[in-house]
Design a protein around this motif. Sequence first.
Motif, mmCIF file in Angstrom:
data_model
loop_
_atom_site.group_PDB
_atom_site.id
_atom_site.type_symbol
_atom_site.label_atom_id
_atom_site.label_comp_id
_atom_site.label_asym_id
_atom_site.label_seq_id
_atom_site.Cartn_x
_atom_site.Cartn_y
_atom_site.Cartn_z
ATOM 1 N N LEU A 1 2.252 4.408 11.626
ATOM 2 C CA LEU A 1 0.751 4.188 12.256
ATOM 3 C C LEU A 1 0.470 3.124 12.839
ATOM 4 O O LEU A 1 -0.526 2.779 13.632
ATOM 5 N N ASN B 1 0.830 4.363 2.066
ATOM 6 C CA ASN B 1 1.340 4.779 3.293
ATOM 7 C C ASN B 1 2.862 4.872 3.424
ATOM 8 O O ASN B 1 3.548 4.779 4.424
ATOM 9 N N HIS C 1 4.994 6.874 5.955
ATOM 10 C CA HIS C 1 5.065 6.079 7.143
ATOM 11 C C HIS C 1 5.786 4.889 7.292
ATOM 12 O O HIS C 1 6.047 4.390 8.516
ATOM 13 N N SER D 1 5.037 0.778 10.773
ATOM 14 C CA SER D 1 4.896 1.866 10.084
ATOM 15 C C SER D 1 4.680 2.713 11.256
ATOM 16 O O SER D 1 4.448 2.438 12.525
ATOM 17 N N ASN E 1 0.669 -1.031 0.079
ATOM 18 C CA ASN E 1 -0.013 -0.031 -0.010
ATOM 19 C C ASN E 1 1.112 1.168 -0.011
ATOM 20 O O ASN E 1 1.391 1.836 1.087
#
Length: 337
Positions: free
Chosen positions: A271, A218, A221, A269, A215
Amino acid sequence: MANSKLNQTLGEFIIENQSSFKYTSGELSRLINSIRLAAKVVNHEVNKAGLVDIIGAAGDTNIQGEDQQKLDVYANDKFIQTMTKRNIVCGIASEEEDDFIAINSQDENNQNKYVVLIDPLDGSSNIDVNVSVGTIFSVFRRVTPVGTPVTIDDFLQKGNQQVAAGYVVYGTSTMLVYTTGDGVNGFTLNPAIGTFYLSHPDMQFPEDGKIYSVNEGNYIHFPLGIKNYIKYCQMEEGDRPYTSRYIGSLVSDFHRNMIKGGIYMYPKSSLASNGKLRLLYECNPMAFLAEQANGKASDGFNRIMEIEPTELHQRVPFICGSKNMVEKAEEFMRNAE
């Protein structure tokens, strides 16, 4: 490697190759058959999801705090019901349940030896937009005494102790892919008669591939090692740049990469400090399949199947796919330390 004849039914294949399974084959056959049955029921609902009120959120959240989709709940119920009623496992853990489920735990005559961990509907947010989803399962022999109630120790086993693992992908065709430690074989459902036929014998990851699945939204991150590897994938040199393909359903991304050659990445990450994917329900079974299909699975530094689980819903970073691609990603991770 297991004997295989193209167009064998799944039932015929299990019977013919049961000698390659090092434990009692009859129990495993019944277990795989129960997963096959539940998969056909779920497949029927997936295929008609656009016609009935079964898509969309169910208005509840699972243990992960994620919105449960209606089909998530349906698939979870069907797999648990099927395995429970057929009296073939002593415990089940599901990504959708807070805790494991002990089956017939008070029955001293319960001689079942296996526990199953399952992600009933991987990628379920794709249902509403008619994109492939899947089911992932992992099978262990219990470590506590047979005839006693299962405990958390039966589920918190390293992935290298798995005796079987597999997935079902519900797509343009429905396939059941599994291993018992003797290679990976794929079976395609003939919906007209409701039978799975051997269509992909002895599945193998190409050692190299040209697809990377991550993805990239992202990217900012991600850890430096992953950022550098993505830049490497995009660099125009030799057989690069690679093609970026990300479906958002682990089963679908893994399945495509196993057939065509590629790497799937869901790193930690800023996140999600431990990544997002669950060790027991997603990473371990996919790692077992990958290694049985000449691929590799890592958290960026360590073999996935060597990680000691500490909780049912533990998350880990996950890098999986063609062996040379995973090893190159690991090299970038080490160099960025």
